[in-house]
Design an enzyme around this catalytic site. Structure first.
Site, PDB file in Angstrom:
ATOM      1  N   HIS A  91       1.079  -4.680 -14.034  1.00  0.00           N
ATOM      2  CA  HIS A  91       1.379  -4.719 -15.461  1.00  0.00           C
ATOM      3  C   HIS A  91       2.879  -4.694 -15.669  1.00  0.00           C
ATOM      4  O   HIS A  91       3.594  -3.993 -14.956  1.00  0.00           O
ATOM      5  CB  HIS A  91       0.773  -3.494 -16.174  1.00  0.00           C
ATOM      6  CG  HIS A  91       1.348  -3.300 -17.546  1.00  0.00           C
ATOM      7  ND1 HIS A  91       0.914  -4.026 -18.625  1.00  0.00           N
ATOM      8  CD2 HIS A  91       2.362  -2.526 -17.990  1.00  0.00           C
ATOM      9  CE1 HIS A  91       1.635  -3.675 -19.689  1.00  0.00           C
ATOM     10  NE2 HIS A  91       2.513  -2.765 -19.334  1.00  0.00           N
ATOM     11  N   LYS A 103      -1.412  -2.133 -10.352  1.00  0.00           N
ATOM     12  CA  LYS A 103      -2.779  -1.772 -10.743  1.00  0.00           C
ATOM     13  C   LYS A 103      -3.620  -1.423  -9.508  1.00  0.00           C
ATOM     14  O   LYS A 103      -3.199  -1.664  -8.362  1.00  0.00           O
ATOM     15  CB  LYS A 103      -3.396  -2.936 -11.517  1.00  0.00           C
ATOM     16  CG  LYS A 103      -2.686  -3.218 -12.851  1.00  0.00           C
ATOM     17  CD  LYS A 103      -3.270  -4.435 -13.561  1.00  0.00           C
ATOM     18  CE  LYS A 103      -2.491  -4.748 -14.834  1.00  0.00           C
ATOM     19  NZ  LYS A 103      -3.046  -5.917 -15.549  1.00  0.00           N
ATOM     20  N   GLU A 142       5.783   2.345 -23.882  1.00  0.00           N
ATOM     21  CA  GLU A 142       5.032   2.558 -22.641  1.00  0.00           C
ATOM     22  C   GLU A 142       5.739   3.555 -21.719  1.00  0.00           C
ATOM     23  O   GLU A 142       5.080   4.395 -21.085  1.00  0.00           O
ATOM     24  CB  GLU A 142       4.801   1.212 -21.938  1.00  0.00           C
ATOM     25  CG  GLU A 142       3.828   0.343 -22.731  1.00  0.00           C
ATOM     26  CD  GLU A 142       3.596  -1.042 -22.148  1.00  0.00           C
ATOM     27  OE1 GLU A 142       2.689  -1.746 -22.651  1.00  0.00           O
ATOM     28  OE2 GLU A 142       4.312  -1.436 -21.194  1.00  0.00           O
ATOM     29  N   ASN A 180      -5.278  -8.679 -11.941  1.00  0.00           N
ATOM     30  CA  ASN A 180      -4.010  -9.411 -11.858  1.00  0.00           C
ATOM     31  C   ASN A 180      -2.836  -8.563 -11.354  1.00  0.00           C
ATOM     32  O   ASN A 180      -1.672  -8.857 -11.613  1.00  0.00           O
ATOM     33  CB  ASN A 180      -3.714 -10.147 -13.169  1.00  0.00           C
ATOM     34  CG  ASN A 180      -3.507  -9.221 -14.332  1.00  0.00           C
ATOM     35  OD1 ASN A 180      -3.386  -8.012 -14.163  1.00  0.00           O
ATOM     36  ND2 ASN A 180      -3.445  -9.781 -15.527  1.00  0.00           N
ATOM     37  N   TYR A 194      -3.822   0.441 -23.281  1.00  0.00           N
ATOM     38  CA  TYR A 194      -4.390  -0.850 -23.677  1.00  0.00           C
ATOM     39  C   TYR A 194      -4.947  -0.832 -25.098  1.00  0.00           C
ATOM     40  O   TYR A 194      -5.815  -1.642 -25.435  1.00  0.00           O
ATOM     41  CB  TYR A 194      -5.461  -1.285 -22.672  1.00  0.00           C
ATOM     42  CG  TYR A 194      -4.864  -1.866 -21.401  1.00  0.00           C
ATOM     43  CD1 TYR A 194      -4.039  -2.991 -21.452  1.00  0.00           C
ATOM     44  CD2 TYR A 194      -5.117  -1.306 -20.157  1.00  0.00           C
ATOM     45  CE1 TYR A 194      -3.479  -3.526 -20.294  1.00  0.00           C
ATOM     46  CE2 TYR A 194      -4.563  -1.838 -18.998  1.00  0.00           C
ATOM     47  CZ  TYR A 194      -3.745  -2.954 -19.077  1.00  0.00           C
ATOM     48  OH  TYR A 194      -3.192  -3.497 -17.933  1.00  0.00           O
TER      49      TYR A 194
END
Ligand code: ABT
Ligand code: MG
Length: 148
Positions: free
Chosen positions: A115, A9, A126, A112, A49
């Site tokens: 992913h 990310k 995905e 975080n 998302y």
């Protein structure tokens, strides 16, 4: 062979953790089959998302993901979906075990670092969302003989 979708990310890229994160999956013994450095469009972020669309953190999450480049990857190997999730650690880095990526490098649930697809079916969706077929390279490293 099983595949998963991983994305470093914006915070992982900004903090200079790209090499460290890729190293962990390489040295574990998984095989990289797709890799691209990109800025994410709002449309792609919202699709990725989509399950969180109604959650209060959704707008901020989308803004974060599109704010700065990410590293999108596909990794292959037996059990790679669940194993990568273990290596990534709990969603909230404060709860993530030391030794996991989030446990070693993170403190904030909204930042975080990486992913990872949460199930084999999600991984397929995905991978198809983020990569074209021709962007994925099917290959077998010679050294894999020593992992089987
Ligand atoms: P992802 O790999 O990003 O999907 O994270 P993970 O599957 O571990 O956790 P989920 B529940 O899918 O979180 C998606 C992103 O939403 C952020 N988030 C989540 C919050 O900011 N607040 C919350 O209360 C929750 C539950 C964390 C994840 N992404 N980021 N960055
Ligand atoms: Mg998730």
């Amino acid at each position: 062979m099983e595949r998963t979708f991983l994305a470093i990310k914006p915070d992982g890229v900004q903090r200079g953790l790209v090499g460290e994160i890729i190293r962990r999956f390489e040295t574990k013994g998984f095989t990289l089959v797709g890799l691209k450095f990109m800025k994410v469009s709002r449309e792609l972020a919202e699709q990725h998302y989509a399950v969180h669309r109604e959650r209060p953190f959704f707008p901020g999450l989308v803004e974060f993901i599109i704010s700065s480049p990410v590293v999108a990857m596909v990794w292959e190997g037996e059990g790679v979906v669940a194993s990568a999730r273990k290596m990534i650690g709990a969603t909230n880095p404060l709860n993530a075990e030391p030794g996991t990526i989030r446990g070693d490098f993170g403190v904030n649930v909204g930042r975080n670092l990486i992913h990872g697809s949460d199930a084999q079916e999600t991984a397929q969706t995905e991978i198809a969302l983020w990569f074209k077929d021709e962007e994925l390279v099917a290959w077998q490293p010679h050294s894999k003989l020593w992992l089987n």
